[in-house]
Design a protein around this motif. Structure first.
Motif, mmCIF file in Angstrom:
data_model
loop_
_atom_site.group_PDB
_atom_site.id
_atom_site.type_symbol
_atom_site.label_atom_id
_atom_site.label_comp_id
_atom_site.label_asym_id
_atom_site.label_seq_id
_atom_site.Cartn_x
_atom_site.Cartn_y
_atom_site.Cartn_z
ATOM 1 N N TYR A 97 92.660 44.159 16.271
ATOM 2 C CA TYR A 97 91.806 42.981 16.393
ATOM 3 C C TYR A 97 90.381 43.353 16.016
ATOM 4 N N ASP A 98 89.681 42.433 15.383
ATOM 5 C CA ASP A 98 88.283 42.676 15.029
ATOM 6 C C ASP A 98 87.349 42.166 16.125
ATOM 7 N N ASN B 127 85.018 46.989 8.584
ATOM 8 C CA ASN B 127 83.874 47.793 8.188
ATOM 9 C C ASN B 127 82.589 47.177 8.736
ATOM 10 N N GLY B 128 81.800 48.003 9.413
ATOM 11 C CA GLY B 128 80.562 47.524 10.006
ATOM 12 C C GLY B 128 80.716 46.911 11.384
ATOM 13 N N LYS B 129 81.933 46.891 11.920
ATOM 14 C CA LYS B 129 82.153 46.292 13.231
ATOM 15 C C LYS B 129 81.688 47.229 14.344
ATOM 16 N N GLN B 130 81.195 46.618 15.410
ATOM 17 C CA GLN B 130 80.825 47.345 16.618
ATOM 18 C C GLN B 130 81.853 47.160 17.725
ATOM 19 N N ALA B 131 82.803 46.258 17.526
ATOM 20 C CA ALA B 131 83.802 45.969 18.549
ATOM 21 C C ALA B 131 85.147 45.723 17.890
ATOM 22 N N LEU B 132 86.183 46.350 18.419
ATOM 23 C CA LEU B 132 87.548 46.141 17.926
ATOM 24 C C LEU B 132 88.546 46.626 18.971
ATOM 25 N N VAL C 214 93.642 41.226 12.804
ATOM 26 C CA VAL C 214 93.568 41.714 11.426
ATOM 27 C C VAL C 214 94.959 42.046 10.891
ATOM 28 N N VAL C 215 95.701 42.885 11.605
ATOM 29 C CA VAL C 215 97.073 43.221 11.227
ATOM 30 C C VAL C 215 97.951 43.169 12.469
ATOM 31 N N ARG C 216 99.243 42.899 12.259
ATOM 32 C CA ARG C 216 100.204 42.910 13.365
ATOM 33 C C ARG C 216 101.565 43.325 12.812
ATOM 34 N N TYR C 217 102.102 44.394 13.378
ATOM 35 C CA TYR C 217 103.384 44.934 12.924
ATOM 36 C C TYR C 217 104.424 44.818 14.026
ATOM 37 N N GLN D 83 105.328 51.950 27.018
ATOM 38 C CA GLN D 83 104.061 51.482 27.578
ATOM 39 C C GLN D 83 103.317 50.619 26.562
ATOM 40 N N VAL D 84 102.543 49.679 27.094
ATOM 41 C CA VAL D 84 101.624 48.888 26.271
ATOM 42 C C VAL D 84 100.244 49.525 26.383
ATOM 43 N N VAL D 85 99.694 49.925 25.255
ATOM 44 C CA VAL D 85 98.428 50.652 25.218
ATOM 45 C C VAL D 85 97.393 49.838 24.446
ATOM 46 N N HIS D 86 96.223 49.687 25.036
ATOM 47 C CA HIS D 86 95.093 49.054 24.357
ATOM 48 C C HIS D 86 93.932 50.040 24.290
ATOM 49 N N LEU D 87 93.447 50.302 23.098
ATOM 50 C CA LEU D 87 92.227 51.065 22.883
ATOM 51 C C LEU D 87 91.142 50.076 22.478
#
Length: 258
Positions: free
Chosen positions: A234-235, A81-86, A2-5, A161-165
């Protein structure tokens, strides 16, 4: 995605304060920088050299310095909006956090009528969390201080560190909010008071006046002390092989696509 900075070291001189942080995905949601000065110092400022350029918050935590943009009805709203996974993907180094409030590293936020923060999706630290504690808010529709964290972990972010939520509300309850550091899964803190995972198949509920914010919250006053090198959303829920591959690439260079 969706976005990348990419906060690229070639974007400007070290120590300078940018006016915006550019989104590499089209259509771009560029973030406006709200700077805070104290004497000769100003936050947030560019730091580092390629391949590890970043945006540094050097002043004491709790300032208003941030990079943000209202999401409106654009791609963030339409795709999340409305997503269950991201998945939220960050490269970060953090030395200190606010003590009287929670510092936000990343967030989708808004404010209520009293100016209190409502966290739709946030990574937070400091405040009443234990030392080394990192927390996640998910889908708050009232002021976050009145709502429970969706996940909590103990991590050391004092080095880069590389962090993924990862949020995946269709997963079993204890796996609905997961954290990975440098590609490795970090066990969540189980049985912590005030910890409430998302409901089964719960959908993210955004509003057009929500903001996407790096390094702070929508109303400011929740900064940290450290450096954000990169941020992306990410969506979808990235699986562990992709997370490991992205972590490997981002550890080598956060100024170029993984």
């Amino acid at each position: 995605m969706v976005v990348r900075y990419f906060i690229d070291a070639s974007d400007g001189a070290v120590g300078s304060v940018p006016t915006e942080v550019k989104d590499a995905e089209t259509p771009a949601l560029n973030l406006s920088v709200e700077a805070v000065s104290w004497g000769a110092d100003a936050d947030p400022q560019r730091e580092g050299v390629a391949p590890h350029g970043g945006l540094a918050w050097s002043l004491a935590p709790g300032s208003d310095a941030r990079a943000s943009a209202a999401i409106g009805s654009g791609k963030v709203f339409s795709r999340l909006n409305g997503k269950q996974a991201l998945t939220v993907e960050l490269v970060v180094r953090a030395q200190a956090f606010a003590s009287t409030t929670l510092s936000r590293l990343f967030g989708l936020h808004t404010l209520d009528g009293n100016g209190d923060k409502i966290d739709r999706l946030s990574l937070v630290a400091g405040g009443l969390l234990p030392s080394g504690g990192l927390g996640a808010y998910w889908n708050q529709q009232t002021a976050s201080y009145a709502g429970d964290l969706a996940g909590q972990w103990t991590v050391d972010l004092s080095t880069r560190q590389v962090v993924h939520l990862v949020v995946e509300t269709s997963a079993p309850q204890l796996e609905r909010v997961r954290l990975y550091v440098n590609g490795s899964h970090v066990p969540g803190e189980a049985g912590v008071a005030g910890l409430t995972p998302p409901s089964a198949n719960e959908q993210l509920s955004l509003q057009a006046n929500d903001e996407l914010v790096l390094g702070n919250a929508a109303s400011g006053g929740s900064s940290f002390q450290g450096v954000l090198y990169y941020a992306a959303v990410y969506d979808e829920a990235l699986d562990e092989p992709r997370i490991a591959a992205h972590a490997c690439a981002l550890l080598a260079s956060d100024d170029a696509p993984p």
